[in-house]
Design a protein around this motif. Sequence first.
Motif, PDB file in Angstrom:
ATOM      1  N   LYS A  69       0.834  -1.204   0.000  1.00  0.00           N
ATOM      2  CA  LYS A  69       0.000   0.000   0.000  1.00  0.00           C
ATOM      3  C   LYS A  69       0.870   1.256   0.000  1.00  0.00           C
ATOM      4  CE  LYS A  69      -3.808   2.239   2.477  1.00  0.00           C
ATOM      5  NZ  LYS A  69      -3.168   3.572   2.465  1.00  0.00           N
ATOM      6  N   HIS A  70       1.936   1.234   0.798  1.00  0.00           N
ATOM      7  CA  HIS A  70       2.817   2.398   0.848  1.00  0.00           C
ATOM      8  C   HIS A  70       3.487   2.640  -0.511  1.00  0.00           C
ATOM      9  CE1 HIS A  70       5.697   5.308   2.449  1.00  0.00           C
ATOM     10  NE2 HIS A  70       6.645   4.639   1.789  1.00  0.00           N
ATOM     11  N   LYS A  72       2.432   1.702  -3.399  1.00  0.00           N
ATOM     12  CA  LYS A  72       1.406   2.121  -4.358  1.00  0.00           C
ATOM     13  C   LYS A  72       1.058   3.595  -4.179  1.00  0.00           C
ATOM     14  CE  LYS A  72      -3.017   0.526  -6.198  1.00  0.00           C
ATOM     15  NZ  LYS A  72      -4.118  -0.464  -6.041  1.00  0.00           N
ATOM     16  N   ASP A  73       0.952   4.032  -2.913  1.00  0.00           N
ATOM     17  CA  ASP A  73       0.667   5.446  -2.634  1.00  0.00           C
ATOM     18  C   ASP A  73       1.804   6.350  -3.092  1.00  0.00           C
ATOM     19  OD1 ASP A  73      -1.714   4.658  -1.519  1.00  0.00           O
ATOM     20  OD2 ASP A  73      -1.008   4.762   0.556  1.00  0.00           O
ATOM     21  N   GLU A  74       3.024   5.820  -3.077  1.00  0.00           N
ATOM     22  CA  GLU A  74       4.185   6.586  -3.522  1.00  0.00           C
ATOM     23  C   GLU A  74       4.338   6.583  -5.038  1.00  0.00           C
ATOM     24  OE1 GLU A  74       6.575   8.346  -1.688  1.00  0.00           O
ATOM     25  OE2 GLU A  74       5.140   8.146  -0.051  1.00  0.00           O
ATOM     26  N   SER A  79       4.519  -2.359  -7.530  1.00  0.00           N
ATOM     27  CA  SER A  79       4.538  -2.332  -6.072  1.00  0.00           C
ATOM     28  C   SER A  79       4.270  -3.717  -5.483  1.00  0.00           C
ATOM     29  CB  SER A  79       3.498  -1.337  -5.541  1.00  0.00           C
ATOM     30  OG  SER A  79       2.193  -1.674  -5.984  1.00  0.00           O
TER      31      SER A  79
END
Length: 474
Positions: A69-70, A72-74, A79
Motif C-alpha cells: 500500500k505504501h 502504491k501510494d508513492e 509495487s
Amino acid sequence: MESEPKESSDLLRPRNKIEANGNLNHEEAKGPPDGGVRAYSVMVASFLTNGLFFGVINSYSVIYTVLEKHLKDEGVSNSESRAALVGALTMGTTFFLSPLSGVLTGVLGIRLTAVLGGTIATAAMLLSSFFVYNVSVLYFTYGVMYGLGASFAYTPSLAILGHYFRKHLGLVNGIVTVGSSIFTVIMPPLMEYMIKNHGLAWLFRLLAVFTFGSAICGFIFKPTPSMVLKTAREDDSWKSLLKSVVNVQIWKNKKYRLWALSMPVALFGYFVPYVHIKKYIENNFVDVNTNLPLQCIAVTSGLGRLIFGFLADKPGIDRILLQQISFYVIGTLTIILPFVNTFGFLVAIALCMGIFDGAFIALIGPIAFELCGGAYAAQAIGCMLGLAAAPLSVGPPIAGYLYSLKKSYTLPFVLAGISPLVGATLMFAIRFQRVPPNEESINTNGVARPASVLVEKSPSPLLINGDANQQTNL
C-alpha cells in the motif's frame, strides 16, 4: 561462553574406518539420555527457535499489505512484486544457505552457530526498523540478513535433538516443528495490532526482541560428549571440509537426484499463498477475519506434521508416494482458491491445505534418510533445500507482478498450483530406477541393515546401525 565439543570431527576427519554405533574403534559410549531436565530444555529451546523464526516468515503477508500500500501510494511501479520480494528473499535465503549452515555447525559447533544465527537475525530486524519503507534496504536487512540468521539458527535447532533423544526422536521432532505452526497462529494478530497502534517500525523492534530469544535458546544447545567424535589430522582437515561441502556421493544416487531436482519445481508456487492470501481476501471479501485462513493453515499444518511423521515411521509405507499425494492436494486446492466465492469454503480449503503442507514438510527428512542413508541424510536435505531456494524466492514476486498486470489473483494462484502438480508427477520417474545388484540398500524405513552386511560388502563411510545422522527431519 564455555568451550564446547565440536561436531567438526564428523565432517572433517578422513572416513577410512568402519564405525560401530557412531564410535571410532568400537569405543563404548552412552547413548542419548532420552529424557531428563536438560533434554527437555533442549526440546523446548528448539521448539521456540522454530516457532520464532518461521512464525515471522510465514506471517509476512501482514507486512506485505502495508508495504504494498505504501509503495502504491508513492507511485512506485510493480509495487506488488517489489513488496513480495522482501518476504520471499527471507524464505529463499533461509533455504539456500542450509548447506552452509550444516557445514558451519560442524566447524564452529552447534551452540556457537545457533547463537551467531540468532544474533545476526536480531540485528537484521533492528536495522529494518530504521528503514521500514525503504524496500531496497529491506531486501538486504529483512530479506537476506534475517534469512542468513534464521538459517544459522534453524539447522542447529534440529541437529541438537539427536544428542538428547533417540527412542522418541520422531515424536520430539514433530513436537519441535509444530512450533512454527503455533507461532504462525499467534503472530498475525499480534503483528496487525502492533502496526495499527504503534506502526511498522515498532513492530520490527518487537520482533527483534523476540528474535533475540532464539540467541538465548542457542546457549542451551550444548552437544553431549557421547555424540562427539575425535578430530581428524590437521593436514587433512581442509581437504575433508571441501568434500563435506561438495559431496558428490549423494548425487551418484539416481533416485535422490530425481527427487532433489523435482522438489524445486514443486516448490515454485509453495510460498505464494503465504504472501498473497491476505491481500486476496481483502480484495474479495468484506467484514471477515483476513488472518483466519493463514492461521488455519498453520494449525492444521502442525497436525499434519504429527500425523504424517508418525505414518512415515511405519514399515511398508511409501514415503515418496505420500509426498506426491500432498503436492497433488496442495496444487489442486491452490488452483481452486481464486474461484471460491464464500469465506467459509475458503477457510475449509485453508484447513485442508495445512494438513498436506504439514505432510510435505514431515516427509522431507524420512525420504532423504531412506534414499541416502543416515550418514548422508543431513547433507541430502541441505542440498535439496539449497536447490529449492531460488524457486521459493521468485514465486511470490512473479505472482505479484502478474497481479499488477491483471488486477486479479486468478492467474497467479493457478500457476502457483500447477507447479506442485508438475513436481509431483516428475517424482514418478524415481520408481523406474533400479538399484544395482552390487549396491546394497542402506535403509528400509529408516532402519539400517545388519552390521555384517555393511562390513562385508561396503567399506564405505557409513556408520554401522545407521547412527551417523543425529537429526534428519525438518
